[in-house]
Design an enzyme around this catalytic site. Structure first.
Site, PDB file in Angstrom:
ATOM      1  CB  CYS A 168      35.790  65.636  66.082  1.00  0.00           C
ATOM      2  SG  CYS A 168      34.892  66.163  67.503  1.00  0.00           S
ATOM      3  CG  HIS A 222      40.083  65.340  68.127  1.00  0.00           C
ATOM      4  ND1 HIS A 222      39.809  66.338  67.079  1.00  0.00           N
ATOM      5  CD2 HIS A 222      39.119  65.349  68.849  1.00  0.00           C
ATOM      6  CE1 HIS A 222      38.874  66.881  67.404  1.00  0.00           C
ATOM      7  NE2 HIS A 222      38.338  66.352  68.309  1.00  0.00           N
ATOM      8  CD  GLU A 253      43.209  65.984  65.197  1.00  0.00           C
ATOM      9  OE1 GLU A 253      42.301  67.000  65.572  1.00  0.00           O
ATOM     10  OE2 GLU A 253      42.787  65.098  64.866  1.00  0.00           O
TER      11      GLU A 253
END
Length: 193
Positions: free
Chosen positions: A77, A175, A177
């Protein structure tokens, strides 16, 4: 394997740590240059505003260290955006790893782009085993235009680079994650590089 998440005060750190643990690894948080240099893999996260994040990197000297790293480095990001030449956000000079400038979405689209969107034109080992047009989670108002270093593209009323690669440096606008099983697989691919 030694995995270091760069801790400079602008990170989405907990969710990255948990995702790495789910993959069976442990990561450490550090802003210590020696520890970062000794890592097998480095993750450079970022959430927030570009100019204040860059001030924190400058204050710690990490702005000079990161471009010299030789192991695989993944910017996520804002981390990816700071690895570019510059950002329109706060008129911020970046680390100059990726040869592209980060610009603001036009007023024609709702900002931030927030939620799930597709990635395609996938290139590099980062996307091994990942199908074209998988959905990833994104939250951003600025973007890197499609360029020579693009390894994935996303369309938000126009195409832009949702991932970049140059040498040992990788960046994702999305993202991984927070992107479920597919995002976790991308993180796993990074750890295998």
């Amino acid at each position: 394997m030694k995995i270091v998440i760069i801790n400079y005060g602008a990170g989405n750190i907990q969710s990255i740590m948990f995702a790495i643990e789910r993959l069976g690894f442990k990561a450490i948080l550090s802003n210590n240059p020696e520890e970062i240099k000794a890592a097998d893999k480095v993750i450079f996260p970022g959430v927030g505003e570009a100019s204040s994040a860059m001030k924190m990197l400058l204050a710690s000297g990490l702005d000079r260290l990161i471009p010299t790293l030789k192991q695989p480095v993944l910017g996520i990001c804002l981390g990816m955006q700071l690895m570019c030449n510059k950002s329109e956000e706060g008129d911020t000079k970046g680390l100059g790893i990726f040869d592209v400038d980060v610009i603001k979405f036009t007023s024609k689209v709702k900002v931030p782009q927030m939620g799930w969107n597709q990635i395609y034109n996938l290139k590099s080992a980062l996307f091994e085993g990942i199908a074209e047009n998988e959905y990833m989670y994104l939250v951003h108002s600025f973007y890197a235009p499609d360029c020579e270093e693009s390894i994935s593209t996303t369309n938000y009323q126009m195409e832009y680079a949702s991932a970049l690669k140059k040498d040992n440096f990788y960046g994702t606008q999305f993202h991984p994650e927070k992107s479920g099983d597919v995002g976790e697989k991308i993180l796993g691919n990074f750890l295998k590089l």
